[in-house]
Design an enzyme around this catalytic site. Structure first.
Site, PDB file in Angstrom:
ATOM      1  N   CYS A 178     -79.051  19.961  -4.055  1.00 45.25           N
ATOM      2  CA  CYS A 178     -79.960  20.048  -2.906  1.00 45.25           C
ATOM      3  C   CYS A 178     -79.502  21.232  -2.055  1.00 45.25           C
ATOM      4  O   CYS A 178     -78.761  22.094  -2.543  1.00 45.25           O
ATOM      5  CB  CYS A 178     -80.001  18.733  -2.127  1.00 45.25           C
ATOM      6  SG  CYS A 178     -78.414  18.221  -1.443  1.00 45.25           S
ATOM      7  N   ASN A 233     -75.885  19.566   0.131  1.00 45.92           N
ATOM      8  CA  ASN A 233     -74.945  18.734  -0.649  1.00 45.92           C
ATOM      9  C   ASN A 233     -74.242  17.695   0.229  1.00 45.92           C
ATOM     10  O   ASN A 233     -73.089  17.326  -0.011  1.00 45.92           O
ATOM     11  CB  ASN A 233     -73.925  19.587  -1.419  1.00 45.92           C
ATOM     12  CG  ASN A 233     -73.106  18.811  -2.460  1.00 45.92           C
ATOM     13  OD1 ASN A 233     -71.934  19.054  -2.650  1.00 45.92           O
ATOM     14  ND2 ASN A 233     -73.711  17.856  -3.122  1.00 45.92           N
ATOM     15  N   CYS A 267     -76.616  15.133   1.733  1.00 40.26           N
ATOM     16  CA  CYS A 267     -77.562  14.009   1.800  1.00 40.26           C
ATOM     17  C   CYS A 267     -78.113  13.668   0.413  1.00 40.26           C
ATOM     18  O   CYS A 267     -77.664  12.716  -0.225  1.00 40.26           O
ATOM     19  CB  CYS A 267     -78.718  14.318   2.756  1.00 40.26           C
ATOM     20  SG  CYS A 267     -78.197  14.544   4.479  1.00 40.26           S
ATOM     21  N   ARG A 268     -79.092  14.446  -0.070  1.00 38.74           N
ATOM     22  CA  ARG A 268     -79.832  14.044  -1.267  1.00 38.74           C
ATOM     23  C   ARG A 268     -79.014  14.105  -2.554  1.00 38.74           C
ATOM     24  O   ARG A 268     -79.015  13.150  -3.339  1.00 38.74           O
ATOM     25  CB  ARG A 268     -81.098  14.899  -1.413  1.00 38.74           C
ATOM     26  CG  ARG A 268     -82.105  14.640  -0.314  1.00 38.74           C
ATOM     27  CD  ARG A 268     -83.162  15.728  -0.273  1.00 38.74           C
ATOM     28  NE  ARG A 268     -82.607  17.000   0.175  1.00 38.74           N
ATOM     29  CZ  ARG A 268     -83.259  18.155   0.182  1.00 38.74           C
ATOM     30  NH1 ARG A 268     -84.511  18.188  -0.276  1.00 38.74           N
ATOM     31  NH2 ARG A 268     -82.691  19.259   0.630  1.00 38.74           N
ATOM     32  N   SER A 269     -78.344  15.248  -2.814  1.00 37.65           N
ATOM     33  CA  SER A 269     -77.680  15.353  -4.135  1.00 37.65           C
ATOM     34  C   SER A 269     -76.449  14.449  -4.265  1.00 37.65           C
ATOM     35  O   SER A 269     -76.258  13.872  -5.343  1.00 37.65           O
ATOM     36  CB  SER A 269     -77.385  16.808  -4.503  1.00 37.65           C
ATOM     37  OG  SER A 269     -76.523  17.424  -3.583  1.00 37.65           O
ATOM     38  N   ASP A 306     -86.212  16.484   2.376  1.00 32.33           N
ATOM     39  CA  ASP A 306     -84.965  16.664   3.128  1.00 32.33           C
ATOM     40  C   ASP A 306     -84.936  15.680   4.309  1.00 32.33           C
ATOM     41  O   ASP A 306     -85.804  15.720   5.176  1.00 32.33           O
ATOM     42  CB  ASP A 306     -84.947  18.116   3.633  1.00 32.33           C
ATOM     43  CG  ASP A 306     -83.662  18.462   4.369  1.00 32.33           C
ATOM     44  OD1 ASP A 306     -82.878  17.547   4.689  1.00 32.33           O
ATOM     45  OD2 ASP A 306     -83.460  19.664   4.620  1.00 32.33           O
TER      46      ASP A 306
HETATM   47  P1  4NP Z   1     -79.390  17.901   1.907  1.00 30.21           P
HETATM   48  O1  4NP Z   1     -79.758  17.851   3.466  1.00 30.21           O
HETATM   49  O2  4NP Z   1     -79.883  19.237   1.375  1.00 30.21           O
HETATM   50  O3  4NP Z   1     -80.138  16.754   1.341  1.00 30.21           O
HETATM   51  O4  4NP Z   1     -77.872  17.759   1.843  1.00 30.21           O
HETATM   52  C1  4NP Z   1     -79.369  18.856   4.357  1.00 30.21           C
HETATM   53  C2  4NP Z   1     -78.105  18.827   4.903  1.00 30.21           C
HETATM   54  C3  4NP Z   1     -77.717  19.807   5.808  1.00 30.21           C
HETATM   55  C4  4NP Z   1     -78.608  20.788   6.178  1.00 30.21           C
HETATM   56  C5  4NP Z   1     -79.878  20.825   5.623  1.00 30.21           C
HETATM   57  C6  4NP Z   1     -80.256  19.852   4.710  1.00 30.21           C
HETATM   58  N1  4NP Z   1     -78.217  21.772   7.127  1.00 30.21           N
HETATM   59  O5  4NP Z   1     -79.069  22.596   7.499  1.00 30.21           O
HETATM   60  O6  4NP Z   1     -77.065  21.769   7.573  1.00 30.21           O
END
Ligand code: 4NP
Length: 166
Positions: free
Chosen positions: A15, A18, A20-22, A133
């Protein structure tokens, strides 16, 4: 070759952050492997296309929601690396932006063929064509991510196990 001699299939979930989703996808898939007694058939990891949270545990909200489903998320954030395209058999991005970034990074056409979208594994009739997201969302966003991942990972596992038998 019997099952014990089959090389483990290596799967990388990707994702943006790294956190939340992945890592949740990694935790969901690992839980499924334990449930099915198939841990030795696979190697599972996750990574982010961005590098904002390197070394961190998953987002606290993601860990809390995952915990409510019996999942412990212990991955430490890392960024996708060119070597991942060598090491992994399947590289699964959560949304269109992840897929674009992964395709840009792929060192060869063969490597690019390893890239798939998580939504390819959603059950027919799914209301989403990506894993949204949740970072700026509330609790429902995290629950939705887990619902989509539990559905998609189960179908992914079934597909891979049936390929193994072919
Ligand atoms: P992820 O979510 O891609 O599912 O891990 C996010 C985590 C952090 C951020 C964006 C999306 N960020 O902008 O810090």
């Amino acid at each position: 070759m019997n099952k014990a001699e089959v090389k483990p299939k290596k799967i990388l979930f990707v994702c943006l952050g790294n956190i939340c989703r992945s890592p949740a996808a990694e935790g969901v898939f690992l839980d499924l492997l334990r449930e099915q007694g198939a841990e030795t058939h696979y190697e599972v990891d996750s990574a982010g296309t961005g590098g904002y949270h390197i070394g961190q545990l998953p987002d606290r909200r993601m860990r809390i929601h995952a915990r409510q489903r019996g999942l412990d998320l212990t991955h430490h954030c890392r960024q996708v690396d060119t070597e991942d395209f060598e090491k992994f058999d399947l590289i699964i991005g959560m949304d269109a932006s992840n897929l674009t970034n992964l395709r840009r990074m792929a060192p060869s056409i063969e490597a690019a063929r390893k890239i798939h979208g998580m939504a390819e594994y959603f059950s027919p009739g799914a209301r989403y064509d990506h894993v949204p997201d949740p970072y700026y969302e509330g609790a429902e966003g995290f629950e939705l991510v887990l619902d989509l991942l539990q559905d998609g990972c189960r179908n992914l596992f079934t597909q891979l196990e049936s390929e193994e038998r072919d």
